[in-house]
Scaffold this motif. Sequence first.
Motif, mmCIF file in Angstrom:
data_model
loop_
_atom_site.group_PDB
_atom_site.id
_atom_site.type_symbol
_atom_site.label_atom_id
_atom_site.label_comp_id
_atom_site.label_asym_id
_atom_site.label_seq_id
_atom_site.Cartn_x
_atom_site.Cartn_y
_atom_site.Cartn_z
ATOM 1 N N GLY A 114 1.850 15.724 -1.058
ATOM 2 C CA GLY A 114 0.940 14.774 -1.684
ATOM 3 C C GLY A 114 1.078 13.356 -1.161
ATOM 4 N N ARG A 115 2.061 13.094 -0.309
ATOM 5 C CA ARG A 115 2.235 11.767 0.263
ATOM 6 C C ARG A 115 1.617 11.699 1.642
ATOM 7 N NH1 ARG A 115 8.475 10.022 -0.397
ATOM 8 N NH2 ARG A 115 7.852 8.723 1.364
ATOM 9 N N ASP A 116 1.068 10.554 1.984
ATOM 10 C CA ASP A 116 0.519 10.343 3.319
ATOM 11 C C ASP A 116 1.633 9.785 4.208
ATOM 12 O OD1 ASP A 116 -0.798 9.646 5.634
ATOM 13 O OD2 ASP A 116 -2.507 8.732 4.612
ATOM 14 N N THR A 117 2.483 10.680 4.704
ATOM 15 C CA THR A 117 3.626 10.230 5.497
ATOM 16 C C THR A 117 3.190 9.626 6.825
ATOM 17 O OG1 THR A 117 3.903 12.492 6.310
ATOM 18 C CG2 THR A 117 5.242 11.835 4.419
ATOM 19 N N GLY A 118 2.045 10.074 7.350
ATOM 20 C CA GLY A 118 1.523 9.469 8.580
ATOM 21 C C GLY A 118 1.149 8.024 8.360
ATOM 22 N N GLY A 119 0.519 7.741 7.206
ATOM 23 C CA GLY A 119 0.173 6.366 6.873
ATOM 24 C C GLY A 119 1.397 5.512 6.659
ATOM 25 N N GLU A 120 2.415 6.078 6.030
ATOM 26 C CA GLU A 120 3.666 5.342 5.836
ATOM 27 C C GLU A 120 4.288 4.988 7.181
ATOM 28 O OE1 GLU A 120 6.221 7.606 3.316
ATOM 29 O OE2 GLU A 120 4.669 7.915 1.793
ATOM 30 N N HIS A 121 4.277 5.947 8.107
ATOM 31 C CA HIS A 121 4.836 5.692 9.441
ATOM 32 C C HIS A 121 4.050 4.595 10.151
ATOM 33 C CE1 HIS A 121 6.901 6.448 13.221
ATOM 34 N NE2 HIS A 121 5.720 6.526 13.816
ATOM 35 N N ALA A 122 2.734 4.559 9.960
ATOM 36 C CA ALA A 122 1.914 3.509 10.576
ATOM 37 C C ALA A 122 2.327 2.142 10.054
ATOM 38 C CB ALA A 122 0.436 3.773 10.287
ATOM 39 N N MET A 123 2.570 2.032 8.762
ATOM 40 C CA MET A 123 3.005 0.754 8.192
ATOM 41 C C MET A 123 4.375 0.357 8.729
ATOM 42 S SD MET A 123 1.733 1.094 4.214
ATOM 43 C CE MET A 123 2.298 -0.558 3.755
ATOM 44 N N ILE A 124 5.261 1.332 8.891
ATOM 45 C CA ILE A 124 6.591 1.059 9.441
ATOM 46 C C ILE A 124 6.487 0.523 10.860
ATOM 47 C CG2 ILE A 124 8.727 2.161 10.229
ATOM 48 C CD1 ILE A 124 8.447 4.063 7.798
ATOM 49 N N ILE B 167 5.890 -0.416 0.975
ATOM 50 C CA ILE B 167 5.290 0.906 0.846
ATOM 51 C C ILE B 167 5.491 1.393 -0.576
ATOM 52 C CG2 ILE B 167 5.221 3.250 1.775
ATOM 53 C CD1 ILE B 167 6.526 2.091 4.341
ATOM 54 N N ASP B 168 4.415 1.440 -1.322
ATOM 55 C CA ASP B 168 4.442 1.865 -2.720
ATOM 56 C C ASP B 168 4.489 3.395 -2.750
ATOM 57 O OD1 ASP B 168 4.185 2.275 -5.396
ATOM 58 O OD2 ASP B 168 2.261 1.272 -5.627
ATOM 59 N N VAL B 169 5.651 3.931 -3.058
ATOM 60 C CA VAL B 169 5.849 5.380 -3.024
ATOM 61 C C VAL B 169 5.218 6.004 -4.267
ATOM 62 C CG1 VAL B 169 7.521 7.241 -2.856
ATOM 63 C CG2 VAL B 169 8.001 5.047 -1.777
ATOM 64 N N PRO B 170 4.181 6.843 -4.109
ATOM 65 C CA PRO B 170 3.553 7.438 -5.280
ATOM 66 C C PRO B 170 4.418 8.482 -5.951
ATOM 67 C CG PRO B 170 2.574 8.286 -3.259
ATOM 68 C CD PRO B 170 3.540 7.219 -2.848
ATOM 69 N N ILE B 171 5.062 9.305 -5.146
ATOM 70 C CA ILE B 171 5.973 10.338 -5.640
ATOM 71 C C ILE B 171 7.084 10.517 -4.617
ATOM 72 C CG2 ILE B 171 4.387 11.644 -7.117
ATOM 73 C CD1 ILE B 171 3.741 13.411 -4.763
ATOM 74 N N SER C 146 0.847 -1.192 0.000
ATOM 75 C CA SER C 146 0.000 0.000 0.000
ATOM 76 C C SER C 146 0.883 1.243 0.000
ATOM 77 C CB SER C 146 -0.910 0.005 1.238
ATOM 78 O OG SER C 146 -1.729 1.150 1.280
ATOM 79 N N ASP C 147 0.247 2.388 -0.260
ATOM 80 C CA ASP C 147 0.973 3.646 -0.126
ATOM 81 C C ASP C 147 0.800 4.236 1.271
ATOM 82 O OD1 ASP C 147 -1.636 4.467 -0.215
ATOM 83 O OD2 ASP C 147 -1.434 5.760 -1.975
ATOM 84 N N GLY C 148 0.034 3.555 2.122
ATOM 85 C CA GLY C 148 -0.079 3.963 3.522
ATOM 86 C C GLY C 148 -1.304 4.771 3.858
ATOM 87 N N GLY C 149 -2.071 5.197 2.889
ATOM 88 C CA GLY C 149 -3.245 6.014 3.185
ATOM 89 C C GLY C 149 -4.408 5.172 3.666
ATOM 90 N N ASN C 150 -5.087 5.619 4.733
ATOM 91 C CA ASN C 150 -6.305 4.967 5.200
ATOM 92 C C ASN C 150 -7.434 5.974 5.093
ATOM 93 O OD1 ASN C 150 -7.538 2.543 6.823
ATOM 94 N ND2 ASN C 150 -8.302 4.392 7.826
ATOM 95 N N THR C 151 -8.376 5.746 4.191
ATOM 96 C CA THR C 151 -9.419 6.730 3.922
ATOM 97 C C THR C 151 -10.818 6.200 4.216
ATOM 98 O OG1 THR C 151 -9.539 6.050 1.591
ATOM 99 C CG2 THR C 151 -8.022 7.845 2.140
ATOM 100 N N VAL C 152 -10.911 5.056 4.899
ATOM 101 C CA VAL C 152 -12.197 4.467 5.250
ATOM 102 C C VAL C 152 -12.348 4.485 6.762
ATOM 103 C CG1 VAL C 152 -13.568 2.350 5.262
ATOM 104 C CG2 VAL C 152 -12.323 3.006 3.203
ATOM 105 N N LYS C 153 -13.498 4.955 7.242
ATOM 106 C CA LYS C 153 -13.745 4.985 8.679
ATOM 107 C C LYS C 153 -14.191 3.603 9.135
ATOM 108 C CE LYS C 153 -16.158 7.548 12.304
ATOM 109 N NZ LYS C 153 -17.137 8.630 12.613
ATOM 110 N N GLY C 154 -13.368 2.958 9.884
ATOM 111 C CA GLY C 154 -13.668 1.603 10.358
ATOM 112 C C GLY C 154 -12.745 1.276 11.505
#
Length: 298
Positions: free
Chosen positions: A211-221, A202-206, A173-181
């Motif tokens: 434009g990157r969800d660095t918080g989501g990336e940190h969560a995956m880390i 972590i699939d780096v979009p750019i 994933s790129d790390g973004g979580n956009t669904v409330k659950g």
Amino acid sequence: MKQILAIALMFFTSGLYAQSVPPIRVDVHLVNVFVNVTDQNGSPVSGLTQEDFTIAEDGHPQKIAVFEKQSNMPLSIVLAVDTSGSVNKDLAIEKRAAHNFVHSLLRPQDSLDLIEFSDDVREVVPFTNKLSRIDYGIENLRTGPATALYDAVYLSAQSLNSRPGRKVLVLISDGGNTVKGVDYADALEQAVRSETMVYSIIDVPIQADAGRDTGGEHAMITLSQETGGKYFYADAAHLPEAFQKVSEDLRTQYLLAYYPEHRRTDSDFRTITVTVKQPAGAHYTVRHRTGYYASPRQ
């Protein structure tokens, strides 16, 4: 004879026997800890023996009851692929890399479950070691508009909970979580409770932060660090390399297992610390899960 039996019955029912013989309590919970050791260049260190390791729980030394090099325990793997719009551009490359990963890693005793997640989580192929079924599932992944990342982690760990052997979640994933659950804390706790090792690709979009969800990336880390897995940053060109590193990592693990002793804390979470002897001039890095929960989830 009847009198003897009557006296014996009175002896047991009066509680005298229970008072004279202390209860026997046996802790049969064997704690498995899968350990990776790398040198200063990041290369796996092989050839270590049980005497090279020490292990502690909540700071108290534990006796290693089981030791294996390059554990042959079966692998139960969930391959969770983000198919949301934000990573759709790399989906074709992800598919090719996933095919190669599955064919190079799976052995007859292993099994893999394929899921996709976008606005929801869908099981594409249930646990199997049949490569043809997995290949078909990879080719028929469906895209969606959102990213239920934490739902995917939670449900994947839940499905791994009752599986035998080593439990692995490979998360792309790129790390973004956009669904409330499910939230991040619950996803992490479920992964730890199920003893799932999370490998995050972590699939780096750019490359730029904008434009990157660095918080989501940190969560995956953090998911990977807390569970004894590993994380990799990979753009489209390096996805196959990341998959290869996951495969190598799983093939070079040591298994250390112990029966817990000297529990002196009321905390439900038990911390695990593993150290390894450092030869002169060497610098080894040890990676393993940080702990486990002593009681089942309520």
